[in-house]
Design a protein around this motif. Structure first.
Motif, PDB file in Angstrom:
ATOM      1  N   TYR A   1       0.859  -1.184   0.000  1.00 32.33           N
ATOM      2  CA  TYR A   1       0.000   0.000   0.000  1.00 32.33           C
ATOM      3  C   TYR A   1       0.892   1.230   0.000  1.00 32.33           C
ATOM      4  O   TYR A   1       1.847   1.300   0.765  1.00 32.33           O
ATOM      5  CB  TYR A   1      -0.903   0.013   1.238  1.00 32.33           C
ATOM      6  CG  TYR A   1      -1.703  -1.258   1.388  1.00 32.33           C
ATOM      7  CD1 TYR A   1      -2.884  -1.437   0.699  1.00 32.33           C
ATOM      8  CD2 TYR A   1      -1.239  -2.295   2.195  1.00 32.33           C
ATOM      9  CE1 TYR A   1      -3.604  -2.616   0.821  1.00 32.33           C
ATOM     10  CE2 TYR A   1      -1.952  -3.470   2.324  1.00 32.33           C
ATOM     11  CZ  TYR A   1      -3.136  -3.625   1.628  1.00 32.33           C
ATOM     12  OH  TYR A   1      -3.842  -4.798   1.751  1.00 32.33           O
ATOM     13  N   LYS A   2       0.577   2.189  -0.839  1.00 32.76           N
ATOM     14  CA  LYS A   2       1.349   3.425  -0.910  1.00 32.76           C
ATOM     15  C   LYS A   2       0.404   4.584  -0.619  1.00 32.76           C
ATOM     16  O   LYS A   2      -0.537   4.830  -1.371  1.00 32.76           O
ATOM     17  CB  LYS A   2       1.981   3.571  -2.291  1.00 32.76           C
ATOM     18  CG  LYS A   2       3.007   4.666  -2.375  1.00 32.76           C
ATOM     19  CD  LYS A   2       3.772   4.582  -3.690  1.00 32.76           C
ATOM     20  CE  LYS A   2       4.943   5.524  -3.672  1.00 32.76           C
ATOM     21  NZ  LYS A   2       5.761   5.380  -4.884  1.00 32.76           N
TER      22      LYS A   2
ATOM     23  N   ALA B   1       6.449   2.694  14.936  1.00 32.59           N
ATOM     24  CA  ALA B   1       6.395   2.208  16.319  1.00 32.59           C
ATOM     25  C   ALA B   1       5.593   0.906  16.395  1.00 32.59           C
ATOM     26  O   ALA B   1       5.952  -0.015  17.139  1.00 32.59           O
ATOM     27  CB  ALA B   1       5.784   3.267  17.225  1.00 32.59           C
ATOM     28  N   GLU B   2       4.535   0.813  15.634  1.00 33.91           N
ATOM     29  CA  GLU B   2       3.694  -0.394  15.643  1.00 33.91           C
ATOM     30  C   GLU B   2       4.367  -1.551  14.902  1.00 33.91           C
ATOM     31  O   GLU B   2       4.161  -2.710  15.249  1.00 33.91           O
ATOM     32  CB  GLU B   2       2.333  -0.100  15.000  1.00 33.91           C
ATOM     33  CG  GLU B   2       1.454   0.789  15.822  1.00 33.91           C
ATOM     34  CD  GLU B   2       1.094   0.157  17.162  1.00 33.91           C
ATOM     35  OE1 GLU B   2       0.847  -1.062  17.231  1.00 33.91           O
ATOM     36  OE2 GLU B   2       1.063   0.903  18.153  1.00 33.91           O
ATOM     37  N   GLU B   3       5.153  -1.225  13.903  1.00 36.55           N
ATOM     38  CA  GLU B   3       5.851  -2.261  13.137  1.00 36.55           C
ATOM     39  C   GLU B   3       6.757  -3.089  14.052  1.00 36.55           C
ATOM     40  O   GLU B   3       6.890  -4.299  13.882  1.00 36.55           O
ATOM     41  CB  GLU B   3       6.684  -1.600  12.036  1.00 36.55           C
ATOM     42  CG  GLU B   3       7.586  -2.555  11.275  1.00 36.55           C
ATOM     43  CD  GLU B   3       8.600  -1.835  10.417  1.00 36.55           C
ATOM     44  OE1 GLU B   3       8.790  -2.272   9.277  1.00 36.55           O
ATOM     45  OE2 GLU B   3       9.202  -0.844  10.891  1.00 36.55           O
ATOM     46  N   LYS B   4       7.370  -2.431  15.025  1.00 39.33           N
ATOM     47  CA  LYS B   4       8.329  -3.086  15.914  1.00 39.33           C
ATOM     48  C   LYS B   4       7.664  -3.898  17.016  1.00 39.33           C
ATOM     49  O   LYS B   4       8.291  -4.767  17.605  1.00 39.33           O
ATOM     50  CB  LYS B   4       9.259  -2.045  16.529  1.00 39.33           C
ATOM     51  CG  LYS B   4      10.130  -1.380  15.497  1.00 39.33           C
ATOM     52  CD  LYS B   4      10.958  -0.275  16.094  1.00 39.33           C
ATOM     53  CE  LYS B   4      11.739   0.435  14.999  1.00 39.33           C
ATOM     54  NZ  LYS B   4      12.429   1.606  15.476  1.00 39.33           N
ATOM     55  N   SER B   5       6.400  -3.592  17.330  1.00 40.06           N
ATOM     56  CA  SER B   5       5.732  -4.340  18.398  1.00 40.06           C
ATOM     57  C   SER B   5       5.353  -5.731  17.900  1.00 40.06           C
ATOM     58  O   SER B   5       4.976  -5.918  16.749  1.00 40.06           O
ATOM     59  CB  SER B   5       4.488  -3.587  18.885  1.00 40.06           C
ATOM     60  OG  SER B   5       3.499  -3.572  17.891  1.00 40.06           O
ATOM     61  N   ARG B   6       5.498  -6.695  18.754  1.00 46.20           N
ATOM     62  CA  ARG B   6       5.211  -8.077  18.376  1.00 46.20           C
ATOM     63  C   ARG B   6       3.812  -8.450  18.809  1.00 46.20           C
ATOM     64  O   ARG B   6       3.440  -8.296  19.956  1.00 46.20           O
ATOM     65  CB  ARG B   6       6.210  -9.031  19.033  1.00 46.20           C
ATOM     66  CG  ARG B   6       7.634  -8.788  18.654  1.00 46.20           C
ATOM     67  CD  ARG B   6       7.897  -8.903  17.174  1.00 46.20           C
ATOM     68  NE  ARG B   6       8.325 -10.249  16.863  1.00 46.20           N
ATOM     69  CZ  ARG B   6       8.204 -10.765  15.653  1.00 46.20           C
ATOM     70  NH1 ARG B   6       7.669 -10.097  14.685  1.00 46.20           N
ATOM     71  NH2 ARG B   6       8.610 -11.977  15.418  1.00 46.20           N
TER      72      ARG B   6
ATOM     73  N   SER C   1       4.265 -10.475   8.674  1.00 46.82           N
ATOM     74  CA  SER C   1       5.170  -9.369   8.976  1.00 46.82           C
ATOM     75  C   SER C   1       4.747  -8.122   8.206  1.00 46.82           C
ATOM     76  O   SER C   1       4.078  -8.201   7.171  1.00 46.82           O
ATOM     77  CB  SER C   1       6.605  -9.743   8.610  1.00 46.82           C
ATOM     78  OG  SER C   1       6.714  -9.939   7.210  1.00 46.82           O
ATOM     79  N   VAL C   2       5.154  -6.981   8.747  1.00 46.69           N
ATOM     80  CA  VAL C   2       4.836  -5.691   8.133  1.00 46.69           C
ATOM     81  C   VAL C   2       6.109  -4.865   8.093  1.00 46.69           C
ATOM     82  O   VAL C   2       6.855  -4.815   9.070  1.00 46.69           O
ATOM     83  CB  VAL C   2       3.744  -4.942   8.941  1.00 46.69           C
ATOM     84  CG1 VAL C   2       3.457  -3.592   8.331  1.00 46.69           C
ATOM     85  CG2 VAL C   2       2.486  -5.775   9.037  1.00 46.69           C
TER      86      VAL C   2
ATOM     87  N   VAL D   1       4.225  -2.643   3.460  1.00 51.09           N
ATOM     88  CA  VAL D   1       4.328  -3.949   2.815  1.00 51.09           C
ATOM     89  C   VAL D   1       3.949  -5.008   3.844  1.00 51.09           C
ATOM     90  O   VAL D   1       4.564  -5.101   4.905  1.00 51.09           O
ATOM     91  CB  VAL D   1       5.759  -4.207   2.284  1.00 51.09           C
ATOM     92  CG1 VAL D   1       5.841  -5.585   1.638  1.00 51.09           C
ATOM     93  CG2 VAL D   1       6.167  -3.116   1.292  1.00 51.09           C
ATOM     94  N   VAL D   2       2.920  -5.776   3.518  1.00 54.78           N
ATOM     95  CA  VAL D   2       2.395  -6.800   4.417  1.00 54.78           C
ATOM     96  C   VAL D   2       2.664  -8.166   3.800  1.00 54.78           C
ATOM     97  O   VAL D   2       2.383  -8.378   2.612  1.00 54.78           O
ATOM     98  CB  VAL D   2       0.874  -6.618   4.634  1.00 54.78           C
ATOM     99  CG1 VAL D   2       0.338  -7.664   5.592  1.00 54.78           C
ATOM    100  CG2 VAL D   2       0.563  -5.211   5.130  1.00 54.78           C
ATOM    101  N   GLU D   3       3.199  -9.086   4.596  1.00 54.93           N
ATOM    102  CA  GLU D   3       3.444 -10.453   4.136  1.00 54.93           C
ATOM    103  C   GLU D   3       2.834 -11.431   5.137  1.00 54.93           C
ATOM    104  O   GLU D   3       2.929 -11.222   6.348  1.00 54.93           O
ATOM    105  CB  GLU D   3       4.942 -10.721   4.016  1.00 54.93           C
ATOM    106  CG  GLU D   3       5.607  -9.894   2.944  1.00 54.93           C
ATOM    107  CD  GLU D   3       7.092 -10.187   2.811  1.00 54.93           C
ATOM    108  OE1 GLU D   3       7.589 -11.161   3.425  1.00 54.93           O
ATOM    109  OE2 GLU D   3       7.752  -9.424   2.093  1.00 54.93           O
ATOM    110  N   SER D   4       2.213 -12.466   4.602  1.00 54.06           N
ATOM    111  CA  SER D   4       1.610 -13.492   5.446  1.00 54.06           C
ATOM    112  C   SER D   4       1.509 -14.798   4.665  1.00 54.06           C
ATOM    113  O   SER D   4       1.449 -14.789   3.432  1.00 54.06           O
ATOM    114  CB  SER D   4       0.213 -13.054   5.900  1.00 54.06           C
ATOM    115  OG  SER D   4      -0.374 -14.047   6.721  1.00 54.06           O
ATOM    116  N   ARG D   5       1.476 -15.878   5.384  1.00 52.27           N
ATOM    117  CA  ARG D   5       1.322 -17.189   4.727  1.00 52.27           C
ATOM    118  C   ARG D   5      -0.134 -17.492   4.426  1.00 52.27           C
ATOM    119  O   ARG D   5      -0.428 -18.361   3.615  1.00 52.27           O
ATOM    120  CB  ARG D   5       1.906 -18.287   5.608  1.00 52.27           C
ATOM    121  CG  ARG D   5       3.427 -18.303   5.571  1.00 52.27           C
ATOM    122  CD  ARG D   5       3.983 -19.400   6.424  1.00 52.27           C
ATOM    123  NE  ARG D   5       4.167 -18.816   7.755  1.00 52.27           N
ATOM    124  CZ  ARG D   5       4.217 -19.476   8.878  1.00 52.27           C
ATOM    125  NH1 ARG D   5       4.077 -20.765   8.883  1.00 52.27           N
ATOM    126  NH2 ARG D   5       4.398 -18.859  10.010  1.00 52.27           N
TER     127      ARG D   5
END
Length: 82
Positions: free
Chosen positions: A5-6, A22-27, A33-34, A46-50
Motif C-alpha cells: 500500500y502506498k 512504532a507499531e511495526e516493531k511491536s510483536r 510481517s509488516v 508492505v504486508v506479508e503473510s502465509r
C-alpha cells in the motif's frame, strides 16, 4: 502472499510513518510481517503473510492505524489554526 500500500500524504507522511513505525516493531500474534518505509512524500506499507486471513487482518490493522494517525494529525492542524 503479500500486499503493498502506498499512501501519499504530502507533508503529513513523515508523521504517519513515525506512528506506524512504532507499531511495526511491536510483536503481536504471528500472522505475518509488516514493513513500513518512506518513499518521498509517501508511506509504503508492505504486508506479508502465509495465509489470506493473516494478510487481511494485518492489512486492515495497519490501514486503520494509518487512517487514525492521519485523521488526528489533520484534526490537530485545524484546531491550532482556529
Amino acid at each position: 502472499m503479500n500486499a503493498e500500500y502506498k499512501l501519499c500524504l504530502g507533508e503529513d507522511s513523515i508523521h504517519v510513518y513515525n506512528s506506524l513505525k512504532a507499531e511495526e516493531k511491536s510483536r503481536g500474534p504471528e500472522k505475518g510481517s509488516v514493513k513500513i518505509m518512506l518513499d518521498d512524500d509517501c508511506v509504503v506499507i508492505v504486508v506479508e503473510s502465509r495465509t489470506l486471513s493473516g494478510l487481511r487482518a494485518l492489512s486492515n490493522s495497519f490501514l486503520l492505524l494509518a487512517h487514525s494517525a492521519y485523521s488526528a494529525i489533520r484534526s490537530a492542524g485545524r484546531s491550532s489554526r482556529v
